[in-house]
Write an enzyme that holds these catalytic residues in place. Structure first.
Site, PDB file in Angstrom:
ATOM      1  N   LYS A 271      11.884 -13.005  16.197  1.00 21.81           N
ATOM      2  CA  LYS A 271      10.531 -12.990  15.636  1.00 21.81           C
ATOM      3  C   LYS A 271       9.611 -13.924  16.419  1.00 21.81           C
ATOM      4  CE  LYS A 271      12.784 -10.849  12.207  1.00 21.81           C
ATOM      5  NZ  LYS A 271      13.929 -11.111  11.349  1.00 21.81           N
TER       6      LYS A 271
ATOM      7  N   ASP B 172      16.358 -20.667   5.948  1.00 25.00           N
ATOM      8  CA  ASP B 172      16.375 -19.572   6.935  1.00 25.00           C
ATOM      9  C   ASP B 172      14.936 -19.374   7.404  1.00 25.00           C
ATOM     10  OD1 ASP B 172      16.305 -17.194   8.330  1.00 25.00           O
ATOM     11  OD2 ASP B 172      16.957 -15.942   6.646  1.00 25.00           O
TER      12      ASP B 172
ATOM     13  N   TRP C   1      15.748 -11.086   2.146  1.00 24.30           N
ATOM     14  CA  TRP C   1      16.648 -11.837   3.040  1.00 24.30           C
ATOM     15  C   TRP C   1      17.424 -12.889   2.265  1.00 24.30           C
ATOM     16  CZ3 TRP C   1      18.153  -9.474   7.034  1.00 24.30           C
ATOM     17  CH2 TRP C   1      17.291  -8.626   7.739  1.00 24.30           C
TER      18      TRP C   1
HETATM   19  C1  LIG Z   1      15.036 -10.835  10.620  1.00 31.87           C
HETATM   20  C2  LIG Z   1      15.547 -11.783   9.616  1.00 31.87           C
HETATM   21  C3  LIG Z   1      16.926 -11.971   9.401  1.00 31.87           C
HETATM   22  C4  LIG Z   1      17.992 -11.132  10.077  1.00 31.87           C
HETATM   23  O1  LIG Z   1      18.258 -11.468  11.362  1.00 31.87           O
HETATM   24  P1  LIG Z   1      19.417 -10.697  12.173  1.00 31.87           P
HETATM   25  O2  LIG Z   1      19.271 -11.279  13.532  1.00 31.87           O
HETATM   26  O3  LIG Z   1      19.146  -9.235  12.113  1.00 31.87           O
HETATM   27  O4  LIG Z   1      20.707 -11.047  11.541  1.00 31.87           O
HETATM   28  C5  LIG Z   1      17.309 -12.919   8.478  1.00 31.87           C
HETATM   29  N1  LIG Z   1      16.408 -13.642   7.793  1.00 31.87           N
HETATM   30  C6  LIG Z   1      15.081 -13.478   7.956  1.00 31.87           C
HETATM   31  C7  LIG Z   1      14.130 -14.307   7.167  1.00 31.87           C
HETATM   32  C8  LIG Z   1      14.617 -12.542   8.874  1.00 31.87           C
HETATM   33  O5  LIG Z   1      13.297 -12.372   9.032  1.00 31.87           O
END
Ligand SMILES: *Cc1c(COP(=O)(O)O)cnc(C)c1O
Length: 360
Positions: A196, A172, A102
């Site tokens: 999540k 993030d 990511w």
């Molecule tokens: C799932 C995830 C993303 C992506 O999220 P989207 O909603 O599909 O854009 C980005 N960063 C992390 C750490 C993730 O777990």
């Protein structure tokens, strides 16, 4: 009813109690003679609910004054691209620390808008660790430092917040937010895709410091400009109203569970049980350095990939769903976010021991 234990990495399991509440008021919400999806986001009832959701999140994370909380759209991925547009001045570069896929994607999406400096990367060791802080090549003139506190695919998590001096820290936190206490004051900006630990996909929660927002350039289209979203209280355009509502329900549920301290104790116990099972087996294997192992996402492999299909089929039949690992890693991955009860991890561990006994 045949709901199983859902180990999906995302969209992931939601608390059953919350889903039942939503179901009970799906046709008519809050005396509105309509569902929450069918009422104006500018109406009194919705704005009251929206403000309460924000306050509950502030309470849960002890968000200090001087921070804005935004409910945005686009998924975390859109914000990979939008963050550099808002916070990097022309000619500035930004530091990215790569501890998994990511972070790599965040750096790639940023590249059209800012000079990206990879300040540290664990790619060479297949993302099995957090690079030692003394080996990071940070620059004091960087626009910001970007980290991914939990890497969802490799299962690599920071268990502390790195010291990056005066440079604004951006995180993030898509797959770790609300799993444990978080010192928001150490960050200029935190953002998370909701699917999540918060609610449905498509919603993004952002926590951003006021002085950082002052950087957002007026030349940006308003819809891309975080300062505009903040000024309009996340209602510059129609928000993801159902997502915001559902997130609010999850925040209430978390408060009833005892907040993030209680979740941290539970999440630690769940993770220790599962890693213990893997390590003690001498059969399953997790490749991540023990100090960087994630509490939320636990990848593991079997000694022989030919057994994977049988493992997945038997697990699924036993009500243990969505354990297939990410294609980048292979094997299995158990995502054990807030909504996964200890009983689910106990059931998984029992199954794993039995499967190893029969196949080892
Ligand atoms: C799932 C995830 C993303 C992506 O999220 P989207 O909603 O599909 O854009 C980005 N960063 C992390 C750490 C993730 O777990």
């Amino acid at each position: 009813m045949s709901r199983g234990y859902n180990f999906s990495a995302g969209p992931a399991a939601l608390p059953e109690e919350v889903l039942a509440e939503v179901q009970a008021e799906l046709l008519e919400w809050n005396g509105a003679r309509a569902s929450v999806m069918e009422v104006s986001h500018r109406g009194k009832a919705f704005t009251a609910m929206a403000e309460e959701a924000e306050q509950d999140l502030r309470d849960l994370l002890s968000v200090p004054t001087g921070y804005r909380v935004l409910f945005l759209q686009g998924g975390a991925t859109q914000h990979f691209a939008q963050i550099p547009m808002n916070f990097a001045r022309p000619g500035q570069h930004a530091d990215y620390v790569l501890t998994g896929d990511w972070g790599e994607k965040a750096a790639k999406e940023a590249a059209p808008s800012v000079d990206v400096n990879i300040a540290a990367s664990a790619a060479a060791s297949n993302y099995d660790r957090i690079p030692a802080r003394e080996d990071w090549t940070l620059d004091r003139s960087a626009a910001y430092v970007h980290i991914t506190p939990n890497e969802t695919i490799r299962g690599v998590e920071f268990h502390g917040i790195p010291d990056v001096g005066e440079v604004p820290l951006v995180g993030d936190v898509s797959s770790t937010i609300l799993s444990r206490p978080l010192d928001v004051s150490r960050y200029a900006l935190l953002y998370a895709g909701a699917q999540k630990n918060i609610g449905p996909s498509g919603l993004v929660v952002m926590i951003v410091r006021d002085d950082f927002l002052e950087r957002c350039p007026a030349r940006l289209p308003r819809i891309m400009n975080y300062a505009e979203h903040a000024a309009q209280r996340s209602m510059l355009n129609t928000p993801n109203s159902f997502g915001w509502y559902l997130a609010g329900r999850v925040f209430k549920w978390l408060k009833r569970q005892g907040g993030v301290e209680a979740m941290a104790a539970r999440n630690r116990a769940k993770a220790e049980l599962l890693y213990g099972c893997i390590d003690d087996s001498g059969w399953y294997r997790n490749p991540v350095e023990p100090t960087a192992r994630s509490w939320m996402n636990v990848p593991f492999t079997l000694p022989d990939a030919d057994l994977d299909a049988a493992f997945l089929a038997e697990a699924d039949a036993a009500g243990l769903m969505a354990l297939k690992g990410h294609r980048a890693v292979g094997g299995m991955r158990a995502s054990i976010y807030n909504a996964m009860p200890l009983a689910g991890v106990e059931a998984l561990v029992d199954f794993m021991r039995d499967f190893a006994r029969r196949n080892g």
